[in-house]
Design a protein around this motif. Structure first.
Motif, PDB file in Angstrom:
ATOM      1  N   LEU A 118       0.878  -1.141   0.028  1.00  9.00           N
ATOM      2  CA  LEU A 118       0.083  -0.124  -0.003  1.00  9.00           C
ATOM      3  C   LEU A 118       0.861   1.218   0.144  1.00  9.00           C
ATOM      4  CD1 LEU A 118      -3.179  -0.820   2.284  1.00  9.00           C
ATOM      5  CD2 LEU A 118      -2.975  -0.429  -0.046  1.00  9.00           C
ATOM      6  N   THR A 120       3.792   1.912  -1.423  1.00 12.90           N
ATOM      7  CA  THR A 120       4.127   1.962  -2.722  1.00 12.90           C
ATOM      8  C   THR A 120       2.945   2.437  -3.614  1.00 12.90           C
ATOM      9  OG1 THR A 120       5.683   0.291  -2.600  1.00 12.90           O
ATOM     10  CG2 THR A 120       4.931   0.765  -4.902  1.00 12.90           C
ATOM     11  N   GLN A 121       1.866   2.026  -3.642  1.00  8.61           N
ATOM     12  CA  GLN A 121       0.502   2.341  -4.228  1.00  8.61           C
ATOM     13  C   GLN A 121       0.019   3.712  -4.343  1.00  8.61           C
ATOM     14  OE1 GLN A 121      -2.541  -0.453  -4.716  1.00  8.61           O
ATOM     15  NE2 GLN A 121      -1.359  -2.073  -3.656  1.00  8.61           N
ATOM     16  N   THR A 165       0.261  -3.841 -11.108  1.00  4.60           N
ATOM     17  CA  THR A 165      -0.946  -3.375 -10.470  1.00  4.60           C
ATOM     18  C   THR A 165      -0.634  -2.084  -9.844  1.00  4.60           C
ATOM     19  OG1 THR A 165      -2.071  -5.507 -10.472  1.00  4.60           O
ATOM     20  CG2 THR A 165      -3.160  -3.782  -9.294  1.00  4.60           C
ATOM     21  N   ILE A 166      -0.714  -0.886 -10.462  1.00  5.86           N
ATOM     22  CA  ILE A 166      -0.305   0.272  -9.893  1.00  5.86           C
ATOM     23  C   ILE A 166      -0.972   1.499 -10.694  1.00  5.86           C
ATOM     24  CG2 ILE A 166       1.854   0.692 -11.438  1.00  5.86           C
ATOM     25  CD1 ILE A 166       1.973   1.284  -7.674  1.00  5.86           C
ATOM     26  N   ASN A 167      -1.344   2.287  -9.924  1.00  6.92           N
ATOM     27  CA  ASN A 167      -2.435   3.329 -10.637  1.00  6.92           C
ATOM     28  C   ASN A 167      -1.879   4.724 -10.318  1.00  6.92           C
ATOM     29  OD1 ASN A 167      -4.596   1.560 -11.588  1.00  6.92           O
ATOM     30  ND2 ASN A 167      -4.521   0.865  -9.498  1.00  6.92           N
ATOM     31  N   GLU A 202     -10.136   4.184  -9.168  1.00  6.93           N
ATOM     32  CA  GLU A 202      -9.722   4.265  -7.694  1.00  6.93           C
ATOM     33  C   GLU A 202     -10.686   5.096  -6.492  1.00  6.93           C
ATOM     34  OE1 GLU A 202      -7.234   2.771  -6.196  1.00  6.93           O
ATOM     35  OE2 GLU A 202      -6.612   1.448  -7.821  1.00  6.93           O
ATOM     36  N   THR A 208      -6.770   3.905  -3.658  1.00  4.20           N
ATOM     37  CA  THR A 208      -5.273   4.348  -3.727  1.00  4.20           C
ATOM     38  C   THR A 208      -5.114   5.310  -4.566  1.00  4.20           C
ATOM     39  OG1 THR A 208      -4.740   2.566  -5.330  1.00  4.20           O
ATOM     40  CG2 THR A 208      -4.640   2.105  -3.059  1.00  4.20           C
TER      41      THR A 208
END
Length: 556
Positions: A118, A120-121, A165-167, A202, A208
Motif C-alpha cells: 500500500l 508504494t501504491q 498493478t499500480i495506478n 480508484e 489508492t
C-alpha cells in the motif's frame, strides 16, 4: 437469423410448451419463486430462437478476430496460443518476491504480475510515518530503482510479459521498469506488459489515489503519448472493472462503469491532442470472473461488442486494433471464504472456466487460502495448476467461443449490453465518468447491500456460510510476512540516500517540479529521476507540491 415462417412455428410451439410447463409447476413447484442472475436479470426456464429473433449474425456476432469481436479478438483464439497464465504475486521485500516470481515461472506460469504494497501504491517510501504497519504486507515494497533491479534480477525483460498493478504512481513505476530493462541491455521497444494506470476506478471503488482527477488524467495521457512513440508494445492502461466488482457492483455495472472510464480516458487523450488510432490499440481491460457462470461468460462477450461499437461509432477509430477489447481476468477474491477454504478451489476453477469461455487474453486464479492470508507456495501452485488443467486437459480451448449461438448466452449477452449502455448514457448525461464518480459509488454501494442481504436472508446460498456449515481445520503453512521487513527497507533507504549523488537528485526533482507546472510530458523526467535513484516518495512529494492531494467525498 431465422426464417419468419420457422419463427412463427416455434412461437406456437413455445406457447404449447408454456401450457405444459404451467401444469407441471402446479404439480411440482420450482425451487425458488424467481430465478435471476447476480445483476437481477430474469432467467427463463427455457430459451429458444424466439429469444434471439432479432439477432443478425454478421452485425451482432461476426467472426472471431473481426468487428464487433463478440466471439473473440483472434481468429483462432486458444488454438494458436493459450491465454497468458499470470499469477498476481508480491509480498515483503523485492528479494522475497523475486524468489516467488522465479518459482512460478519454473512451474509453467507464462507472465508476471506484480502486487505492490500500500505505501508504494500511494507514493510513500517505506520509512514514511503513514507507511508504518503496511510495508510489504499486501504486496512488495518498492522504494527506488534499486528495489526494482532486485525484483527482476535474473529475469530477462525481453522474454517475459509483466503486468504491474499500480495506478496513481504508475508512470513512475513504468519509468523504473524501463530503466531496469536498459540496465539489462533491453531497449524499450522490446518490452511487453501492462501498467494498470486506471485512476478513475480508484476514486470510484478502491481508494489508492494521490492527486486530484485533473492532474491524474494528465499523467495517464502522458503515458499514452510517451509509449506510443517509445514503448510501442506496452499496454498503457488496464481499465479495470475488477475492483468495481470487488466493491460490490453487479456484472452489468462492472461492464458499464469500466467502459465509461474507458470513454473518459480516450476523450482525455483526444483532448490532449493525440490521434485515437495512435494510442487506442494499446488500451487493455481487466475484469472480474465471479460465480454466476453464464452471466460471466455473456458479460465478457457483451463488453467486447459494446467497446467495439464505442470506438468505431463514437470516436471514429479506423484501425481495427483500436476496436478490440483485450482483457485480463482475475477470479473473484470476494467470493472466497475463510470457512471450509478448500471449497475455494472449486469456486476459482468455475470462475476461471467462465473467463476462458468468455475469451480472456490473460488470467489470474486466486489461491484457496486468500481469505486467510497471502497465498502460500502450495496454494498458489494449485491455483496455477487449475489454469493448466483448463488449458491442457478438458478440451474447452480447442474451438473458438464454444457457447456462441446458445439461445441463453446470446440472449444474456444482448441484455447485458443493453443495460450497460443505458448506464453509459446516464453517465454521459452527468458529464462523463470523472463527474459521475459519486453516482457510480452509490450504485455500487446499493448493489453490495442487496447482495449481502441476499446472503444473510439465505436467498443466495454460499456453501459454508449460510448452508452446509461444518467444523473445518484451518490450513497449515499460511504465509506470514516477516514484521522486520519495514526495518530492512528503512535501512536500505538510509544507505541509498548516503550513497547516491544527492546534488543530482535535487536537480532532477527541481526539473520535475518546474515541468509539472507546464504541459510538458513528464515521462522523460520520471526516467531521469529514477535513474538518479530519487525515491518513489520523493518524486510523489514533488508532484504533491504542484498538484495537491485528492480528498474523498463520503457518499451514502
Amino acid at each position: 437469423m431465422f426464417e419468419k415462417e420457422k419463427l412463427e412455428s416455434i412461437r406456437a410451439s413455445v406457447k404449447e410448451y408454456r401450457e405444459r410447463l404451467e401444469a407441471q409447476v402446479k404439480k411440482r413447484p420450482e425451487r425458488q419463486a424467481e430465478f435471476v442472475t447476480d445483476s437481477g436479470i430474469e432467467i427463463k426456464t427455457l430459451y429458444t430462437p424466439e429469444d434471439i429473433a432479432e439477432l443478425d449474425y454478421e452485425r451482432d456476432l461476426g467472426f472471431p478476430g473481426s468487428y464487433p469481436f463478440t466471439r473473440g479478438v483472434q481468429p483462432n483464439m486458444y488454438r494458436g496460443r493459450l491465454w497468458t497464465m499470470r499469477q498476481y504475486a508480491g509480498f515483503g521485500t523485492a528479494e522475497e518476491t523475486n524468489a516467488r516470481f522465479r518459482y512460478l515461472l519454473e512451474q509453467g506460469q507464462t507472465g508476471l504480475s506484480v502486487a505492490f504494497d500500500l505505501p508504494t501504491q500511494i507514493g510513500y517510501d517505506s520509512d514514511h510515518p503513514l507507511a508504518r504497519g503496511e510495508v510489504g504486507k499486501v504486496g512488495v515494497a518498492i522504494d527506488s530503482l534499486e528495489d526494482m533491479e532486485t525484483l527482476f534480477e535474473g529475469i530477462p525483460l525481453d522474454k517475459v510479459s509483466t503486468s504491474m498493478t499500480i495506478n496513481s504512481p504508475a508512470a513512475i513505476l513504468l519509468a523504473m521498469y524501463i530503466a531496469v530493462a536498459e540496465k539489462q541491455g533491453v531497449t524499450p521497444d522490446k518490452l511487453n506488459g501492462t501498467i494498470q494506470n486506471d485512476i478513475l476506478k480508484e476514486y470510484i471503488a478502491r481508494g489508492t489515489y494521490i492527486f486530484p482527477p485533473g492532474p491524474s488524467m494528465r499523467l495517464i495521457t502522458d503515458v499514452f503519448a510517451y509509449c506510443s512513440k517509445n514503448v510501442p508494445n506496452w499496454n498503457t492502461i488496464s481499465i479495470s472493472g475488477y475492483h468495481i466488482r470487488e466493491a460490490g457492483s453487479t456484472a452489468v455495472q462492472e461492464v458499464a462503469f469500466t467502459l465509461a472510464d474507458g470513454i473518459a480516458y480516450v476523450q482525455a487523450a483526444i483532448d490532449a491532442g493525440l490521434n485515437v488510432d495512435d494510442f487506442a490499440p494499446r488500451l487493455s481491460f481487466f475484469f472480474n470472473a465471479h460465480l454466476n457462470f453464464f452471466e460471466e461468460i455473456a458479460k465478457f462477450r457483451a463488453a467486447r461488442r459494446l467497446w467495439a461499437k464505442i470506438m468505431k461509432e463514437r470516436f471514429g477509430a479506423k484501425n481495427p486494433r483500436s476496436w478490440m477489447l483485450r482483457f485480463h481476468t482475475q477470479t473473484a477474491g470476494c467470493s472466497l471464504t475463510a470457512q471450509q477454504p478448500m471449497v475455494n478451489i472449486m469456486r476459482t476453477a468455475f470462475e476461471a472456466l467462465s473467463a476462458v469461455l468468455g475469451g480472456t487474453q490473460s488470467l489470474h486464479t486466486n489461491s484457496y487460502d486468500e481469505a486467510l492470508a497471502l497465498p502460500s507456495d502450495e496454494s498458489v501452485l494449485i491455483a496455477l495448476r487449475t489454469q493448466q488443467v483448463i488449458g491442457y486437459e478438458i478440451g474447452v480451448a480447442d474451438t473458438v467461443d464454444p457457447l456462441g449461438g446458445s439461445y441463453y448466452i446470446e440472449s444474456l449477452t444482448n441484455e447485458i449490453e443493453e443495460k450497460a449502455m443505458a448506464y453509459i448514457k446516464k453517465i454521459d448525461e452527468l458529464g462523463g465518468a470523472p463527474e459521475a464518480i459519486e453516482f457510480m459509488q452509490k450504485e455500487i454501494k446499493d448493489s453490495a447491500y442487496r447482495y449481502q442481504m441476499d446472503i444473510e436472508s439465505g436467498k443466495k446460498v454460499v456453501i459454508g456460510i449460510n448452508k452446509f456449515q461444518m467444523e473445518y481445520e484451518k490450513p497449515k503453512n499460511l504465509l506470514k510476512v516477516d514484521p522486520a521487513v519495514a526495518e530492512r527497507q528503512t535501512a536500505k533507504l538510509r544507505a541509498l540516500r548516503e550513497r547516491r549523488d544527492n546534488q543530482k537528485v535535487k536537480q532532477v526533482l527541481n526539473n520535475l517540479r518546474e515541468a509539472a507546472s507546464t504541459k510538458e510530458n513528464l515521462m522523460p523526467l520520471f526516467i531521469d529521476a529514477v535513474k538518479a535513484y530519487a525515491t518513489l516518495g520523493e518524486i510523489c512529494d514533488t508532484l504533491r507540491e504542484v498538484f495537491g492531494e485528492y480528498r474523498q467525498q463520503i457518499v451514502f
